[in-house]
Design an enzyme around this catalytic site. Structure first.
Site, PDB file in Angstrom:
ATOM      1  N   SER A 294      55.248  75.278  33.212  1.00 32.61           N
ATOM      2  CA  SER A 294      54.648  74.263  32.399  1.00 32.61           C
ATOM      3  C   SER A 294      53.764  74.968  31.294  1.00 32.61           C
ATOM      4  O   SER A 294      53.808  73.706  30.245  1.00 32.61           O
ATOM      5  CB  SER A 294      53.632  72.657  32.783  1.00 32.61           C
ATOM      6  OG  SER A 294      52.985  73.780  33.753  1.00 32.61           O
TER       7      SER A 294
ATOM      8  N   LYS B 267      46.469  74.514  32.079  1.00 33.80           N
ATOM      9  CA  LYS B 267      46.295  73.438  30.778  1.00 33.80           C
ATOM     10  C   LYS B 267      45.814  74.240  29.746  1.00 33.80           C
ATOM     11  O   LYS B 267      44.887  74.589  29.472  1.00 33.80           O
ATOM     12  CB  LYS B 267      46.405  72.109  31.065  1.00 33.80           C
ATOM     13  CG  LYS B 267      47.446  71.320  32.205  1.00 33.80           C
ATOM     14  CD  LYS B 267      48.549  71.779  32.397  1.00 33.80           C
ATOM     15  CE  LYS B 267      49.141  70.981  33.734  1.00 33.80           C
ATOM     16  NZ  LYS B 267      51.317  71.378  33.590  1.00 33.80           N
TER      17      LYS B 267
END
Length: 247
Positions: A56, A97
């Protein structure tokens, strides 16, 4: 061997041990050991390794890579930082993230050119994977105070704040959820390198965070190793030079 010859050899050995070169050699080894060990201890206190199981955050961090993350307080995090965090609504497992917005920001996507905007300012994101808009789905979020809006760099397959927009949090996580800030990829070695602070966020109020101390720690390790090797090599080199002179 005569007593006189034995005394001469002992005197020569003592002189060699107390020569300026020998003293400098010992100092170099001692200083190198302090730098080498001290840098490792310093890094161990500040940094923690994490394994990234998904892609991701590709291409910045690929699946299976290990990163070094500096232990920081959530209040020290700024836009553009790549952080490790844990939040119950996200599975209560360490996740990695990028911080896109902070408390009080309005984060939206996408403008006419497919760019993400923060408080109406378009933000270039050269670290994104693939071409096209900065998000496959449009969104607008008001980031609550004391919170962070987080997105993956691989916007097409990242589960991030866009998937948690419903509710009062607007997909953001509290700053207290942050465990560390990622400064570098460490493994595999061919992919190792520092993660730069993105310049696109520098134009916004608050700018970007300062680089971590990892480059300084690596430099201290390298200098320490050179001093140890150089100091240790002095003795054999000096002895060979002495034998050559005697011959």
């Amino acid at each position: 061997m005569s007593t006189t010859a034995t005394r001469r050899q002992a005197t020569a050995r003592s002189a060699a041990r107390h020569s300026p070169g020998s003293v400098l050699s010992s100092v170099a080894v001692a200083l190198g050991s302090v730098l080498f060990a001290g840098a490792f201890v310093w890094a161990a206190l500040l940094y923690r390794p994490y394994a990234v199981p998904t892609d991701s955050m590709a291409p910045t961090i690929a699946a299976g890579e290990r990163v070094l993350a500096e232990r920081v307080d959530g209040d020290a995090v700024r836009r553009g930082d790549v952080v490790v965090f844990e939040d119950p609504t996200w599975g209560d497992l360490p996740m990695v993230k990028r911080v896109i917005g902070v408390g009080g920001d309005t984060v939206a996507c996408c403008d006419a050119d497919g760019r993400l905007t923060v408080n109406g300012t378009p933000v270039p994101e050269p670290y994104l994977s693939g071409s096209g808009p900065a998000s496959g789905t449009g969104f607008t979020a008001q980031v609550p105070k004391g919170s962070l809006f987080l997105l993956g760099d691989s916007r097409w397959n990242s589960v991030d704040s866009r998937n948690h927009l419903a509710g009062d949090t607007q997909g953001a996580v509290p700053r207290s959820a942050v465990r560390a800030r990622v400064d570098a990829t460490a493994w595999p070695l061919e992919q190792a390198g520092l993660i730069q602070r993105p310049a696109g966020f520098a134009q916004l109020p608050g700018g970007v965070s300062e680089p971590g101390p990892l480059p300084l720690q690596l430099a201290a390790v390298a200098v320490g190793a050179l001093l140890i090797l150089g100091g240790a090599a002095y003795g054999p080199v000096a002895r060979r030079a002495g034998r050559g002179q005697r011959r």
